[in-house]
Design an enzyme around this catalytic site. Sequence first.
Site, PDB file in Angstrom:
ATOM      1  N   LYS A 118       0.894  -1.146   0.020  1.00  0.00           N
ATOM      2  CA  LYS A 118       0.094  -0.035   0.016  1.00  0.00           C
ATOM      3  C   LYS A 118       0.856   1.160   0.018  1.00  0.00           C
ATOM      4  CE  LYS A 118      -3.970   1.828   2.199  1.00  0.00           C
ATOM      5  NZ  LYS A 118      -3.712   3.431   2.405  1.00  0.00           N
ATOM      6  N   TYR A 225      -2.621  -0.053 -10.026  1.00  0.00           N
ATOM      7  CA  TYR A 225      -2.965  -1.213  -9.555  1.00  0.00           C
ATOM      8  C   TYR A 225      -4.332  -1.684  -9.879  1.00  0.00           C
ATOM      9  CZ  TYR A 225      -4.790   2.363  -6.165  1.00  0.00           C
ATOM     10  OH  TYR A 225      -5.109   3.427  -5.615  1.00  0.00           O
ATOM     11  N   CYS A 410      23.653  35.656  17.063  1.00  0.00           N
ATOM     12  CA  CYS A 410      24.231  36.961  17.136  1.00  0.00           C
ATOM     13  C   CYS A 410      23.488  38.052  17.881  1.00  0.00           C
ATOM     14  CB  CYS A 410      24.067  37.236  15.726  1.00  0.00           C
ATOM     15  SG  CYS A 410      22.448  37.701  15.098  1.00  0.00           S
ATOM     16  N   CYS A 426      16.107  35.270  11.949  1.00  0.00           N
ATOM     17  CA  CYS A 426      17.200  36.388  12.436  1.00  0.00           C
ATOM     18  C   CYS A 426      17.321  37.352  11.267  1.00  0.00           C
ATOM     19  CB  CYS A 426      18.407  35.568  12.665  1.00  0.00           C
ATOM     20  SG  CYS A 426      19.635  36.966  12.830  1.00  0.00           S
TER      21      CYS A 426
HETATM   22  P1  AMP Z   1      -7.624   4.747   2.513  1.00  0.00           P
HETATM   23  O1  AMP Z   1      -7.300   6.216   1.835  1.00  0.00           O
HETATM   24  O2  AMP Z   1      -6.799   4.613   3.647  1.00  0.00           O
HETATM   25  O3  AMP Z   1      -9.177   4.489   2.493  1.00  0.00           O
HETATM   26  O4  AMP Z   1      -6.957   3.705   1.585  1.00  0.00           O
HETATM   27  C1  AMP Z   1      -7.266   3.462   0.226  1.00  0.00           C
HETATM   28  C2  AMP Z   1      -6.324   4.223  -0.496  1.00  0.00           C
HETATM   29  O5  AMP Z   1      -5.103   3.214  -0.567  1.00  0.00           O
HETATM   30  C3  AMP Z   1      -6.982   3.962  -1.917  1.00  0.00           C
HETATM   31  O6  AMP Z   1      -7.627   5.107  -2.430  1.00  0.00           O
HETATM   32  C4  AMP Z   1      -5.392   4.296  -2.856  1.00  0.00           C
HETATM   33  O7  AMP Z   1      -5.294   5.583  -2.985  1.00  0.00           O
HETATM   34  C5  AMP Z   1      -4.258   3.634  -1.949  1.00  0.00           C
HETATM   35  N1  AMP Z   1      -3.533   2.836  -2.201  1.00  0.00           N
HETATM   36  C6  AMP Z   1      -2.315   2.491  -2.359  1.00  0.00           C
HETATM   37  N2  AMP Z   1      -1.780   1.457  -2.812  1.00  0.00           N
HETATM   38  C7  AMP Z   1      -2.826   0.553  -3.184  1.00  0.00           C
HETATM   39  C8  AMP Z   1      -3.123  -0.727  -3.738  1.00  0.00           C
HETATM   40  N3  AMP Z   1      -1.786  -1.292  -4.022  1.00  0.00           N
HETATM   41  N4  AMP Z   1      -4.170  -1.117  -4.107  1.00  0.00           N
HETATM   42  C9  AMP Z   1      -5.291  -0.403  -3.599  1.00  0.00           C
HETATM   43  N5  AMP Z   1      -5.289   0.986  -3.202  1.00  0.00           N
HETATM   44  C10 AMP Z   1      -4.113   1.401  -2.911  1.00  0.00           C
HETATM   45 ZN    ZN Z   2      21.653  36.025  13.928  1.00  0.00          ZN
END
Ligand code: AMP
Ligand code: ZN
Length: 674
Positions: A118, A225, A410, A426
């Site tokens: 992630k 992804y 200073c 400063c």
């Molecule tokens: P959250 O923002 O905590 O709800 O997590 C979801 C977000 O994780 C998604 O909207 C993506 O932007 C992010 N994300 C990052 N890596 C991945 C991945 N491999 N698959 C899906 N989401 C991902």
């Molecule tokens: Zn100074």
Amino acid sequence: MNKVPPEVMKRAKKLREELNYHSYRYYVLNDPIITDQEYDEMLKELMMLERKYPELITPDSPTQRVGEKPAEGFKEVRHFTRLYSLDNTYSEEEVLEFHNRVKRLLGVDSLEYVCELKIDGLSIALRYESGTLVLAATRGDGVVGEDVTANVRTIKSIPLKLRKPLDIEIRGEVFLPKSEFKAINEERIEEGLPLFANPRNAAAGTLRQLDPHEVARRNLDAFFYQIVDPRRYNLETQWEVLSFMQEIGLKTEPHAKRVKDTSGIIDYWKHWQEEKHSLNYAVDGTVIKVNLIHQQEELGYTAKSPRWAIAFKFPAEQIRTKLIQVSFQVGRTGVITPVAELEPVSLSGTVVKRATLHNFDYIREKDIRVGDQVILEKAGEIIPQIIKTLPELRTGVEKVIKPPERCPVCQGTVGKEKEGEVALRCLNPACPAKLERRLRLFVSRDAMDIRGLGEKLVKRLLTANLVKNFSDLYKLTPFELAQLGTGIGDKTIANLLKEIDKSKDKPLHKLLVGLGIPGVGKKLALDLAMHFENLENLEKAEIEDLLKIQGVGIELAESIYNFFHNKEILEELNELKKFVNTKEPRKKIKGILEGKKIVVTGVLKNYTRKEIHDLIIALGGSVTTSVSSRTDLVIVGENPGSKLEKAKKSGVKTVTEDEFLDMIEGEDSNDLSR
Ligand code: AMP
Ligand code: ZN
């Protein structure tokens, strides 16, 4: 308008294809088969052709990454299908529950998953029509996002054209590499701006910049992804989705893994919790996805998130320690940064003794006091920060931290330079702390490279009042230096003076780094020096002239312009000109290395590897990494490697760095040294 000759048309097309192919090898397959230099060379050729025949420019040309500012900010865009967020968990039990729930809903007793990392960035949706990038949008509320196409086009790992002419919508994550995150925050300290708390904020802040030039400077990156409606492309599993994306030219995170049931999920999660530090991007957990698309479809979505995926996050790496004391650091531009001195603790692989407190607003907001027990965390796994204090553990002796009324170095007055700035500075222009930081930059390796003039000696020169500005370094006498006292003998003095003398010949770009022009780092200094050729031209440059340099937007152009229109700075530059070279030894003889294959070995005095490579290419040559009978020339620096022997054996011509510079320099461009 010039009519484009057919052979030129053909050449441009070929170059575009080659460039797209090689950036695919580089960014997506991570397996380049040509050097950066060869790539740059082709890009330059295409740029020249397009300059001559603007009709050749296509929107997917690799030269068209940085465009104009969108006139009225970001437009809203409606996503084809909603961008969901993910359910989160930190615990193995909940992953087990997820697994059981999915099994029950599908009526199966075993499942295949894809585990992905992630990425800590922000989600982005791309739309390609007939393979050409037409839209990039932020998530927004999931239904409506913002059109950030102009900015996303600057991200080199995102193809402007896919390898297949598809109509397709893709999702992924835009992020800032850790190294870039660190550099940006360091710059922001000097500029008196609030720091980005984590890479996600930094990436979001960067992507929402209105000027694509500023975005281009930031080296954002991206992984993809998801494909919307994967079955349209005959994709039956998430695993196929990932490899299909690679195939069509989109970069995927390379550590995804297919597993069965939950033990594999947990192993993957444990493994990357340990190993995540080795990556140059921040990851805050793993994402577990049901592999089969038809199973995903059967499971569907809740109001907020898919039922077929879960984010299995890493616990934040935090630790408690005591704040012993606060010290104040004064930067090059006078910004006073409060720094927490901590009882040493080990966190995410290093021992932490100090942590930046950013600025006094931050201290006030978090009510941080000297003597407090505090919780530390590393932002972006790099910068240790106090994220909160534990007031319930206070004993009554803790002290509120007050901004200093005077500069800690200073005793000069302190204040804010601009309205709305959070940083305290400063205000004494002659503050020795500022001067010390400026001098240390001036003598540093990337700048004038005056060896032997380390932190201690700089401090002593300042204390003894021998140096008040850069040019004073060139006026030092053995007699004055001898008065610095203990530890500075005749030999040290002679060496130091020799080093100072040597620095007079450095090329202009090194001087520019040393001057500490706000926003001008190594790379830009070289571009400026190559473009303007000498300091006078740069001093005279108008904003429009500066805007012609790649990666320079209006903010930066103004900052450079203002620097060269400051009376005190100009006075000092005039003084410096009496001593140091102010020319860039490059615009020598164009094309003098035409067709020459050149190898560089050893450490050079005046150039980094990248710089000398750029120089060789600018003069028409090409750089190869190993010596063969086809090599025309080997440039030999200090401590050359086996390449020198090989050159001698194969009878290839070798030259020293100085000889090389002589070779490429024309009559009319002799700088002071020659
Ligand atoms: P959250 O923002 O905590 O709800 O997590 C979801 C977000 O994780 C998604 O909207 C993506 O932007 C992010 N994300 C990052 N890596 C991945 C991945 N491999 N698959 C899906 N989401 C991902
Ligand atoms: Zn100074």
